[in-house]
Design an enzyme around this catalytic site. Structure first.
Site, PDB file in Angstrom:
ATOM      1  N   LYS A  22     -35.464 -54.983  -3.949  1.00 21.85           N
ATOM      2  CA  LYS A  22     -36.464 -53.957  -4.265  1.00 21.85           C
ATOM      3  C   LYS A  22     -36.753 -53.922  -5.761  1.00 21.85           C
ATOM      4  O   LYS A  22     -37.913 -53.884  -6.189  1.00 21.85           O
ATOM      5  CB  LYS A  22     -35.968 -52.581  -3.812  1.00 21.85           C
ATOM      6  CG  LYS A  22     -36.893 -51.434  -4.213  1.00 21.85           C
ATOM      7  CD  LYS A  22     -36.288 -50.073  -3.936  1.00 21.85           C
ATOM      8  CE  LYS A  22     -35.199 -49.729  -4.921  1.00 21.85           C
ATOM      9  NZ  LYS A  22     -34.759 -48.321  -4.835  1.00 21.85           N
ATOM     10  N   GLY A  93     -39.007 -44.710  -7.281  1.00 18.67           N
ATOM     11  CA  GLY A  93     -38.820 -44.669  -8.729  1.00 18.67           C
ATOM     12  C   GLY A  93     -39.224 -45.964  -9.396  1.00 18.67           C
ATOM     13  O   GLY A  93     -39.739 -45.964 -10.520  1.00 18.67           O
ATOM     14  N   SER A 169     -32.136 -45.809 -16.297  1.00 20.84           N
ATOM     15  CA  SER A 169     -32.554 -47.003 -17.045  1.00 20.84           C
ATOM     16  C   SER A 169     -34.024 -47.327 -16.791  1.00 20.84           C
ATOM     17  O   SER A 169     -34.625 -48.117 -17.523  1.00 20.84           O
ATOM     18  CB  SER A 169     -31.680 -48.196 -16.657  1.00 20.84           C
ATOM     19  OG  SER A 169     -31.872 -48.545 -15.297  1.00 20.84           O
ATOM     20  N   ASP A 320     -25.739 -47.999  -7.475  1.00 22.73           N
ATOM     21  CA  ASP A 320     -26.193 -48.023  -6.078  1.00 22.73           C
ATOM     22  C   ASP A 320     -25.127 -48.615  -5.164  1.00 22.73           C
ATOM     23  O   ASP A 320     -24.803 -48.058  -4.111  1.00 22.73           O
ATOM     24  CB  ASP A 320     -27.498 -48.811  -5.949  1.00 22.73           C
ATOM     25  CG  ASP A 320     -28.702 -48.038  -6.477  1.00 22.73           C
ATOM     26  OD1 ASP A 320     -28.545 -46.835  -6.767  1.00 22.73           O
ATOM     27  OD2 ASP A 320     -29.780 -48.623  -6.603  1.00 22.73           O
ATOM     28  N   LYS A 347     -31.110 -39.365  -7.875  1.00 26.09           N
ATOM     29  CA  LYS A 347     -31.643 -40.434  -7.027  1.00 26.09           C
ATOM     30  C   LYS A 347     -32.434 -39.813  -5.868  1.00 26.09           C
ATOM     31  O   LYS A 347     -32.924 -38.689  -5.959  1.00 26.09           O
ATOM     32  CB  LYS A 347     -30.499 -41.317  -6.530  1.00 26.09           C
ATOM     33  CG  LYS A 347     -29.767 -42.062  -7.650  1.00 26.09           C
ATOM     34  CD  LYS A 347     -30.562 -43.238  -8.158  1.00 26.09           C
ATOM     35  CE  LYS A 347     -29.730 -44.123  -9.082  1.00 26.09           C
ATOM     36  NZ  LYS A 347     -30.433 -45.347  -9.465  1.00 26.09           N
ATOM     37  N   ARG A 394     -29.819 -45.288   1.401  1.00 22.28           N
ATOM     38  CA  ARG A 394     -28.467 -45.778   1.139  1.00 22.28           C
ATOM     39  C   ARG A 394     -27.401 -44.929   1.831  1.00 22.28           C
ATOM     40  O   ARG A 394     -26.352 -45.449   2.225  1.00 22.28           O
ATOM     41  CB  ARG A 394     -28.218 -45.878  -0.365  1.00 22.28           C
ATOM     42  CG  ARG A 394     -29.193 -46.817  -1.035  1.00 22.28           C
ATOM     43  CD  ARG A 394     -28.651 -47.517  -2.254  1.00 22.28           C
ATOM     44  NE  ARG A 394     -29.700 -48.333  -2.863  1.00 22.28           N
ATOM     45  CZ  ARG A 394     -30.082 -49.523  -2.436  1.00 22.28           C
ATOM     46  NH1 ARG A 394     -29.495 -50.064  -1.376  1.00 22.28           N
ATOM     47  NH2 ARG A 394     -31.052 -50.184  -3.044  1.00 22.28           N
ATOM     48  N   LYS A 419     -37.220 -47.463   3.502  1.00 20.57           N
ATOM     49  CA  LYS A 419     -37.487 -47.489   2.054  1.00 20.57           C
ATOM     50  C   LYS A 419     -37.172 -48.850   1.450  1.00 20.57           C
ATOM     51  O   LYS A 419     -37.873 -49.311   0.544  1.00 20.57           O
ATOM     52  CB  LYS A 419     -36.662 -46.398   1.369  1.00 20.57           C
ATOM     53  CG  LYS A 419     -36.892 -46.275  -0.123  1.00 20.57           C
ATOM     54  CD  LYS A 419     -36.134 -45.069  -0.661  1.00 20.57           C
ATOM     55  CE  LYS A 419     -36.111 -45.046  -2.180  1.00 20.57           C
ATOM     56  NZ  LYS A 419     -37.420 -44.852  -2.804  1.00 20.57           N
TER      57      LYS A 419
END
Length: 434
Positions: A22, A93, A169, A320, A347, A394, A419
């Site tokens: 991704k 994001g 980041s 993640d 997140k 996740r 997603k």
């Protein structure tokens, strides 16, 4: 609510070819759109997050052609042709942050918005950085959060741009990708990072991909970056998206918990993604791991007692994939501590709170801190737990691993994996065995 019942399973083995990353997919799409020339992208991830990026680029006038195997992007030579657009970007994001920066210097009138959770995810540090060079960006609702209105502005650079690095980041990634489009007197723009930069491997991905498109960023450690100004990205012609290393973590953990051998193809030693570091964390927990340039294989746990070793580790670099470690900690012989995971709070959901809540449903004792999680596994997993997923892909994928503990588990809203990995549960079921 939709749900999916999994297990109980006693083993997991086989081979899985990973979908495209991704993080790489959405970066490559934007770079290809801004470049000079036509780019053919292979192994592009097909998911909710990439679809919203593709839709947005189409609305901005980018010509895109897609078939089953490739996506061809006709570059705009640094400027989107559409000067007005209303862009819905879901909860992506990797689309919202870089596109906001690119639009801020494009000289048009744009609206950027998403799902309600996206309107709770911070973007103020990026907006502050863009305002330093004259960008005109207004918040429609709450200060520091989308939705955003972006207006034409006179962009000028006369000093280093400062941006916080301790929240996400992606703010720095967005600036680095956009600043080559901006002119500066001495031909370069300096970006200075305030605070400790989190998720450094994701910045490395950004810089490496920019190099593939002909732009080299110089960096002094992780606090100072020098970007060439007023230059043009050049298409590499053809680029392949490597497999998603974050998605690899679920299968690698399954290979440890389910005995393996379980091989993932598409990431390995040659990967540019930091999340391949998950394999090292799994090795620290006692898993048998081997690796090639583009594959990783796990063959169970190297202990007679069959439990993972507990782990105490700083996960700043792989936040993640660290979620998978939190669930794997249920199968450890003692208490595990995950440190430096504050980014979980902003997140797709507040992942620290969500993870603590769901681990407790399985019998774990969990201590939750502002940037850490301490997990003490139960003697025996609670069977038939119903796991809430918080519209977070996740969470759903991590907790599928519980079914390898010999207990059935119910996953609510399993379609949220769309997603990043729409057919995850089909792939998992093909490897897990009763």
């Amino acid at each position: 609510m939709d749900y999916l019942d999994l297990g109980p399973y006693s083993s997991a083995s086989g081979t899985v070819r990973l979908p495209g990353s991704k993080s790489i997919s959405n970066r490559v799409l934007l770079l290809a759109a801004l470049a000079e020339g036509e780019t053919t992208i292979t192994n592009l991830l097909d998911s909710d997050d990439t679809r919203v990026m593709l839709d947005a680029l189409g609305k901005l006038g980018v010509r895109l052609t897609r078939d089953a195997d490739t996506c061809v992007v006709a570059g705009t030579r640094g400027a989107f042709t559409a000067r007005t657009a209303d862009l819905f970007l879901g909860n992506a994001g990797t689309a919202v942050r870089p596109l906001t920066a690119a639009l801020a210097v494009n000289g048009g009138d744009y609206r950027v918005h998403g799902v309600p959770r996206m309107h709770e995810r911070p973007i103020g540090d990026l907006v502050d950085g863009l305002r330093q060079i004259g960008a005109q960006i207004d918040y429609e609702q709450n200060e520091g959060f989308p939705p955003l209105r972006i207006k034409p502005a006179a962009i000028t650079v006369d000093a280093p741009i400062r941006v916080r690095g301790d929240v996400s980041s992606q703010f720095l990634t967005a600036l680095l990708m956009t600043l080559p489009l901006v002119k500066a007197k001495d031909g370069k723009i300096v970006v200075e990072v305030d605070g400790e930069l989190i998720s450094k491997p994701y910045i490395d991905i950004t810089i490496r991909l920019m190099e593939r498109f002909g732009v080299t960023v110089e960096r002094d450690g992780w606090q100072r970056f020098v970007v060439p100004a007023g230059v043009r990205y050049r298409s590499p012609g053809r680029i392949m998206v490597e497999g998603d290393a974050s998605s690899a973590s679920y299968f690698l953990a399954a290979g440890a918990l389910g005995g393996g051998p379980l091989r993932v193809e598409g990431v390995g030693r040659a990967s540019i993604q930091g999340d391949v570091g998950f394999a090292n964390a799994l090795m620290q927990m006692g898993a048998n791991v081997s690796m090639g340039d583009d594959w990783i294989e796990v063959r169970g746990i190297g202990h007679d007692h069959g439990k993972l070793d507990p782990i105490d580790m700083d996960f700043n670099l792989i936040p993640d994939a660290a979620m998978t470690i939190a669930v794997a900690a249920l199968f450890a012989s003692g208490t595990s501590t995950l440190r430096n995971i504050a980014s979980w709070r902003v997140k797709e959901t507040d992942r620290i709170a969500a993870m603590a809540t769901e681990l407790r449903k399985l019998g774990a004792v969990v201590e939750e801190g502002p940037d850490y999680l301490v997990v003490t596994p139960p003697q025996r997993l609670t069977p038939n737990a119903t796991i809430d997923t918080y519209d977070d892909h996740r969470m759903a994928m991590c907790f599928s691993l519980v079914s390898l503990g010999g207990v059935p588990v119910r996953i609510n809203d399993p379609k949220c994996v769309g997603k990043t990995f729409p057919d995850y549960f089909d792939r998992f079921a093909a490897l897990a065995k009763a």
